[in-house]
Structures are given as C-alpha cells and as structure tokens.
Design a protein around this motif. Structure first.
Motif, PDB file in Angstrom:
ATOM      1  N   HIS A   1       0.845  -1.203   0.000  1.00  0.00           N
ATOM      2  CA  HIS A   1       0.000   0.000   0.000  1.00  0.00           C
ATOM      3  C   HIS A   1       0.880   1.252   0.000  1.00  0.00           C
ATOM      4  O   HIS A   1       0.670   2.176  -0.796  1.00  0.00           O
ATOM      5  N   ALA A   2       1.898   1.257   0.877  1.00  0.00           N
ATOM      6  CA  ALA A   2       2.800   2.410   0.986  1.00  0.00           C
ATOM      7  C   ALA A   2       3.495   2.680  -0.344  1.00  0.00           C
ATOM      8  O   ALA A   2       3.534   3.820  -0.822  1.00  0.00           O
ATOM      9  N   ASN A   3       4.021   1.634  -0.965  1.00  0.00           N
ATOM     10  CA  ASN A   3       4.762   1.833  -2.206  1.00  0.00           C
ATOM     11  C   ASN A   3       3.858   2.260  -3.354  1.00  0.00           C
ATOM     12  O   ASN A   3       4.268   3.036  -4.212  1.00  0.00           O
ATOM     13  N   ALA A   4       2.613   1.747  -3.365  1.00  0.00           N
ATOM     14  CA  ALA A   4       1.669   2.175  -4.399  1.00  0.00           C
ATOM     15  C   ALA A   4       1.382   3.666  -4.238  1.00  0.00           C
ATOM     16  O   ALA A   4       1.326   4.412  -5.220  1.00  0.00           O
ATOM     17  N   LEU A   5       1.225   4.132  -2.998  1.00  0.00           N
ATOM     18  CA  LEU A   5       0.957   5.555  -2.770  1.00  0.00           C
ATOM     19  C   LEU A   5       2.195   6.398  -3.074  1.00  0.00           C
ATOM     20  O   LEU A   5       2.099   7.464  -3.664  1.00  0.00           O
ATOM     21  N   ASN A   6       3.361   5.902  -2.675  1.00  0.00           N
ATOM     22  CA  ASN A   6       4.576   6.724  -2.806  1.00  0.00           C
ATOM     23  C   ASN A   6       5.171   6.727  -4.214  1.00  0.00           C
ATOM     24  O   ASN A   6       5.915   7.635  -4.562  1.00  0.00           O
ATOM     25  N   PHE A   7       4.859   5.714  -4.989  1.00  0.00           N
ATOM     26  CA  PHE A   7       5.457   5.637  -6.333  1.00  0.00           C
ATOM     27  C   PHE A   7       4.440   5.493  -7.443  1.00  0.00           C
ATOM     28  O   PHE A   7       4.811   5.366  -8.617  1.00  0.00           O
ATOM     29  N   GLY A   8       3.160   5.457  -7.078  1.00  0.00           N
ATOM     30  CA  GLY A   8       2.136   5.207  -8.092  1.00  0.00           C
ATOM     31  C   GLY A   8       2.037   3.721  -8.334  1.00  0.00           C
ATOM     32  O   GLY A   8       2.847   2.931  -7.839  1.00  0.00           O
ATOM     33  N   GLY A   9       1.044   3.323  -9.094  1.00  0.00           N
ATOM     34  CA  GLY A   9       0.865   1.893  -9.340  1.00  0.00           C
ATOM     35  C   GLY A   9      -0.264   1.352  -8.489  1.00  0.00           C
ATOM     36  O   GLY A   9      -0.775   2.042  -7.606  1.00  0.00           O
ATOM     37  N   ASP A  10      -0.636   0.134  -8.767  1.00  0.00           N
ATOM     38  CA  ASP A  10      -1.811  -0.470  -8.155  1.00  0.00           C
ATOM     39  C   ASP A  10      -1.357  -1.604  -7.217  1.00  0.00           C
ATOM     40  O   ASP A  10      -0.771  -2.590  -7.662  1.00  0.00           O
ATOM     41  N   ALA A  11      -1.632  -1.430  -5.931  1.00  0.00           N
ATOM     42  CA  ALA A  11      -1.181  -2.422  -4.947  1.00  0.00           C
ATOM     43  C   ALA A  11      -1.842  -3.774  -5.187  1.00  0.00           C
ATOM     44  O   ALA A  11      -1.237  -4.819  -4.964  1.00  0.00           O
ATOM     45  N   CYS A  12      -3.100  -3.730  -5.652  1.00  0.00           N
ATOM     46  CA  CYS A  12      -3.826  -4.979  -5.917  1.00  0.00           C
ATOM     47  C   CYS A  12      -3.151  -5.768  -7.035  1.00  0.00           C
ATOM     48  O   CYS A  12      -2.979  -6.980  -6.942  1.00  0.00           O
ATOM     49  N   GLU A  13      -2.761  -5.048  -8.082  1.00  0.00           N
ATOM     50  CA  GLU A  13      -2.072  -5.708  -9.204  1.00  0.00           C
ATOM     51  C   GLU A  13      -0.734  -6.279  -8.745  1.00  0.00           C
ATOM     52  O   GLU A  13      -0.346  -7.381  -9.129  1.00  0.00           O
ATOM     53  N   ALA A  14      -0.028  -5.515  -7.923  1.00  0.00           N
ATOM     54  CA  ALA A  14       1.268  -5.979  -7.410  1.00  0.00           C
ATOM     55  C   ALA A  14       1.065  -7.277  -6.630  1.00  0.00           C
ATOM     56  O   ALA A  14       1.818  -8.243  -6.782  1.00  0.00           O
ATOM     57  N   LEU A  15       0.021  -7.282  -5.826  1.00  0.00           N
ATOM     58  CA  LEU A  15      -0.296  -8.456  -5.010  1.00  0.00           C
ATOM     59  C   LEU A  15      -0.566  -9.673  -5.894  1.00  0.00           C
ATOM     60  O   LEU A  15      -0.060 -10.773  -5.650  1.00  0.00           O
ATOM     61  N   GLU A  16      -1.370  -9.438  -6.937  1.00  0.00           N
ATOM     62  CA  GLU A  16      -1.750 -10.563  -7.808  1.00  0.00           C
ATOM     63  C   GLU A  16      -0.561 -11.122  -8.579  1.00  0.00           C
ATOM     64  O   GLU A  16      -0.579 -12.268  -9.007  1.00  0.00           O
ATOM     65  N   ALA A  17       0.470 -10.288  -8.764  1.00  0.00           N
ATOM     66  CA  ALA A  17       1.642 -10.747  -9.517  1.00  0.00           C
ATOM     67  C   ALA A  17       2.604 -11.564  -8.647  1.00  0.00           C
ATOM     68  O   ALA A  17       3.559 -12.144  -9.145  1.00  0.00           O
ATOM     69  N   LEU A  18       2.353 -11.587  -7.349  1.00  0.00           N
ATOM     70  CA  LEU A  18       3.243 -12.357  -6.458  1.00  0.00           C
ATOM     71  C   LEU A  18       2.939 -13.855  -6.577  1.00  0.00           C
ATOM     72  O   LEU A  18       1.802 -14.241  -6.800  1.00  0.00           O
ATOM     73  N   PRO A  19       3.962 -14.696  -6.410  1.00  0.00           N
ATOM     74  CA  PRO A  19       3.705 -16.141  -6.421  1.00  0.00           C
ATOM     75  C   PRO A  19       2.992 -16.563  -5.130  1.00  0.00           C
ATOM     76  O   PRO A  19       3.613 -16.668  -4.085  1.00  0.00           O
ATOM     77  N   MET A  20       1.669 -16.734  -5.231  1.00  0.00           N
ATOM     78  CA  MET A  20       0.842 -17.022  -4.046  1.00  0.00           C
ATOM     79  C   MET A  20       1.321 -18.269  -3.304  1.00  0.00           C
ATOM     80  O   MET A  20       1.207 -18.361  -2.082  1.00  0.00           O
ATOM     81  N   ASP A  21       1.853 -19.219  -4.077  1.00  0.00           N
ATOM     82  CA  ASP A  21       2.239 -20.489  -3.460  1.00  0.00           C
ATOM     83  C   ASP A  21       3.511 -20.373  -2.618  1.00  0.00           C
ATOM     84  O   ASP A  21       3.921 -21.333  -1.985  1.00  0.00           O
ATOM     85  N   ARG A  22       4.162 -19.198  -2.664  1.00  0.00           N
ATOM     86  CA  ARG A  22       5.363 -19.017  -1.848  1.00  0.00           C
ATOM     87  C   ARG A  22       5.083 -18.226  -0.563  1.00  0.00           C
ATOM     88  O   ARG A  22       5.986 -17.983   0.221  1.00  0.00           O
ATOM     89  N   ILE A  23       3.834 -17.759  -0.415  1.00  0.00           N
ATOM     90  CA  ILE A  23       3.537 -16.883   0.728  1.00  0.00           C
ATOM     91  C   ILE A  23       3.420 -17.690   2.020  1.00  0.00           C
ATOM     92  O   ILE A  23       2.539 -18.539   2.155  1.00  0.00           O
TER      93      ILE A  23
END
Lengths: 292, 108
Positions: A197-219
């Motif tokens: 959330h912080a990085n999306a606000l500070n640099f622009g971009g969509d936190a939701c999209e960033a989240l979806e691009a993460l490998p869920m199986d490694r969390i």
C-alpha cells in the motif's frame, strides 16, 4: 473441457498452497510481540502466534512471557531486521548464528527477514532501505539468501519493505524481483500488505495488481500495520491504526489464496486492548474469506 | 555486459552504489546521480527522526533536561555524527557526551 482444465489448474494451485502451508504449519492470527505489549499478548483472546524482533532477544535468556507462550505451544517466529540480506556483503556469521540459535530455542516454524539493506560505507542506516532492482543486485541477494538458508534449521521468509525513495532505472518491478528471488532460492515470502500500500501511494501503481503478480504459493504469512500520510508521503509507522485500504488488500490476498498466518504489528503508540481486538477481528474475518 | 557479472564483481558494484546512497542519507553527501533529491531528503529526515525516538527512549532523563531544545540539538548531532557500523558507544551515550561538550547543559 475448459471447466475441467480450470478444475485441474485449481487443484494444482491448492496443492501448491498446501505445500507451503505444510512446511510452516498453520499460524493463524498473530500479533508482533513487544515488551510494551507483553500484557496485551497475554490478555487479548485469539492470538495464535507471535513474532519477536530477533535482535532484541537473547536466546540464552528468553523473556518469561515468551517462555509462557511456548509452554502453551503458541508459535514464535524470530523476525530479523539487521541481517541486511540485500546488502553487498555476505551475511554476518554472528548474526546468522544468533538467528539459528533463536529458532532452535523457540522451536520456531520459520525465520523471517527483509529484502533490504541496512548498512554500507561504514555506516548504519538504522532502518530498512530498498535494494536496487538490477541483475547484479538480484545475484547478490540470492547468494545472501542461500547462505542464510544453509545456516538456519528452519525455512526462511523474506519481507517486502516500504520505501520513500527508489533506485533509478529499475530493471524489473518489485513483485517481479521478489518472484525471481523466490524462484531461484526457494525462499518463502512474508508479504506486508501495508508496505505494498505504501509503495503504491509513494510511487504510483496499483497495490492490488502488485499483489496478484506475487507467487501465491510461496507466501508463508502476511504482515498488517498502520501508517500515516505526511506531506505527500505515506510513512509506514507501525504506530497508527491500520488504514481501510490495507484491510482491503488483505481481504483480496486472502480471497486469492490461504496464507498460513496474518500478523498485526505495532512498534510504538501502543493501542488499547479493545483496539487490538478490533483489528485482530478484522484479520480473522479476512482469513475466513480463504475458506468460503 | 553488466548483466552477467561474476558474483564478486556484482558485490563490488552493489557495495559502491549502496555506500553512495547511505552516504547521502546519513553522511551529508549529495544525492547520488539519478535519485530524486526530495525523496532522499525525506528518507534522510525519517532516518534521523527514528534515531531521535530511539535515543529519547533510551535516555528519558536527557529528554527531561533538554525539553524543547531536544529536536534541534538532536538534529545537529545526527547530521554531524552518522551511526558508524564500528561504533563502540551507544547512540544515547554519544549524544550525551556531545551535548555536554556542546553546551551549557551539565549532564551526568
């Protein structure tokens, strides 16, 4: 046929999630243990695991309240802030030994650290600084992570950090960087949704999209914390209440996959038990989305 | 090509870049090329503020003596005294000595 393929894909995804969850075990709803929160951790119902700042605990003299948690079989995760995994130098052997010893003493399910550097040029930054997202930095981070994994008796998870500045000319996005590290080293991820959330606000971009691009199986597990807007920058303070948007991200993450645990962090301006209960309840509700 | 440096060369490059950034953040050196100067200043101020909070927590007696002078004194001290990796004294002890040398406040 498409439906059948969908079912196969879903089954594979579930299996991958299960693998990660198995290696860590179920953690549940957690709160970061701090001396100032010792009494809250004991009083507030439903705290299923805690995390302890690795550098603040001596494995030979564990605080009695942590021992009490271990006696009740509450998992305690050592969380390092000083290893400087993203730093240019190899990890310090003394720090590695400390983390390993702590993991053993606490019978910890895993150890976590940050994708960050905290020292350089003879100076200590005193805080987690972002790593340049370049190929040479990727190689260095991966080598440092592999050395750390070899020194630890349990799996390692690395956390994405919140940043106020970024390196020029990045060669990949933050999530791509994390995904590549996870792929190369097998390291688990500690996803801090407040930092996304912080990085999306500070640099622009969509936190939701960033989240979806993460490998869920490694969390392995997830961090949630509060912050504050100050002069056009979002500061991840761990001292203010969790913004609704951060809970929104957590809900989204939990509806995409089932993290083993979700942990709330406060480092100062410690809230009342009632406030902790309300934020922990919101976390519990999000985690239930994974089972709908 | 820069893409395929051997690990030791990659470490040297990353080391030089990180030393430059930390130097800018805590050591009063200018922002490295390509960095947003305002962001470097915001990050540097955030680092000093965190340091100030930690020292204040470790030395409440000093907070009580310095009162409203704390902020500007600590800021002066922090700008001139970056935390060194090899430091033997705690930051609070160093600040206490600095205040003693610097001014009128007589502290133990």
């Amino acid at each position: 046929v498409a439906a059948a393929q969908g079912a196969v894909v879903a089954a594979v995804v579930v299996a991958e999630v299960a693998v990660v969850v198995d290696s860590v075990g179920r953690l549940g709803v957690g709160l970061a243990w701090r001396r100032e929160l010792e009494l809250s951790v004991a009083r507030v119902p439903g705290i299923e695991f805690v995390e302890v700042l690795a550098e603040s605990v001596n494995p030979r003299r564990l605080p009695p309240s942590l021992r009490a948690l271990r006696a009740r079989a509450v998992p305690v995760v050592p969380h390092g802030v000083g290893l400087s995994l993203g730093g240019a130098d190899r990890p310090d052997p003394g720090r590695l030994k400390h983390l390993a010893r702590l993991a053993r003493e606490l019978d910890a399910p895993l150890v976590s650290e940050h994708l960050a550097f905290v020292r350089g040029g003879g100076f200590e930054a005193g805080h987690l600084l972002p790593v340049a997202r370049t190929r040479p930095a990727l190689d260095v981070v991966c080598a440092n992570i592999e050395e750390t994994q070899a020194a630890l008796p349990v799996p390692l998870a690395i956390e994405n950090v919140a940043a106020l500045l970024d390196w020029p000319e990045p060669e990949m996005s933050e999530t791509e960087f994390l995904a590549r590290i996870a792929e190369r080293t097998g390291v688990l991820l500690l996803v801090d949704v407040a930092n996304l959330h912080a990085n999306a606000l500070n640099f622009g971009g969509d936190a939701c999209e960033a989240l979806e691009a993460l490998p869920m199986d490694r969390i392995a597990y997830v961090h949630v914390a509060g912050g504050v807007d100050r002069a056009g920058f979002y500061h991840d303070t761990h001292a203010h209440q969790v913004p609704p948007a951060v809970f929104g991200l957590l809900n989204h993450l939990c509806s995409c996959g089932a993290p083993a645990g979700v942990l709330l962090e406060y480092d100062r301006r410690f809230p009342t038990d009632a406030h902790l209960v309300s934020e922990l309840d919101a976390i519990r509700a999000a985690m239930q989305l994974a089972h709908v | 090509m820069s893409d395929d440096l051997p690990l030791e060369a990659a470490r040297r490059r990353v080391k030089a870049q990180q030393a430059q950034l930390i130097g800018a953040l805590v050591g009063n050196q200018g922002a490295p090329p390509g960095f947003d100067r305002q962001r470097v200043n915001v990050q540097a101020a955030a680092l000093r503020a965190k340091r100030s909070r930690l020292v204040a927590a470790a030395a409440p007696d000093l907070v009580a003596v310095l009162k409203n002078d704390w902020d500007h004194l600590f800021d002066d001290y922090a700008r001139g005294h970056p935390l060194e990796s090899s430091a033997r004294r705690t930051d609070a002890t160093s600040f206490r000595r600095w205040v003693n040398r610097r001014c009128c406040h007589r502290l133990r």
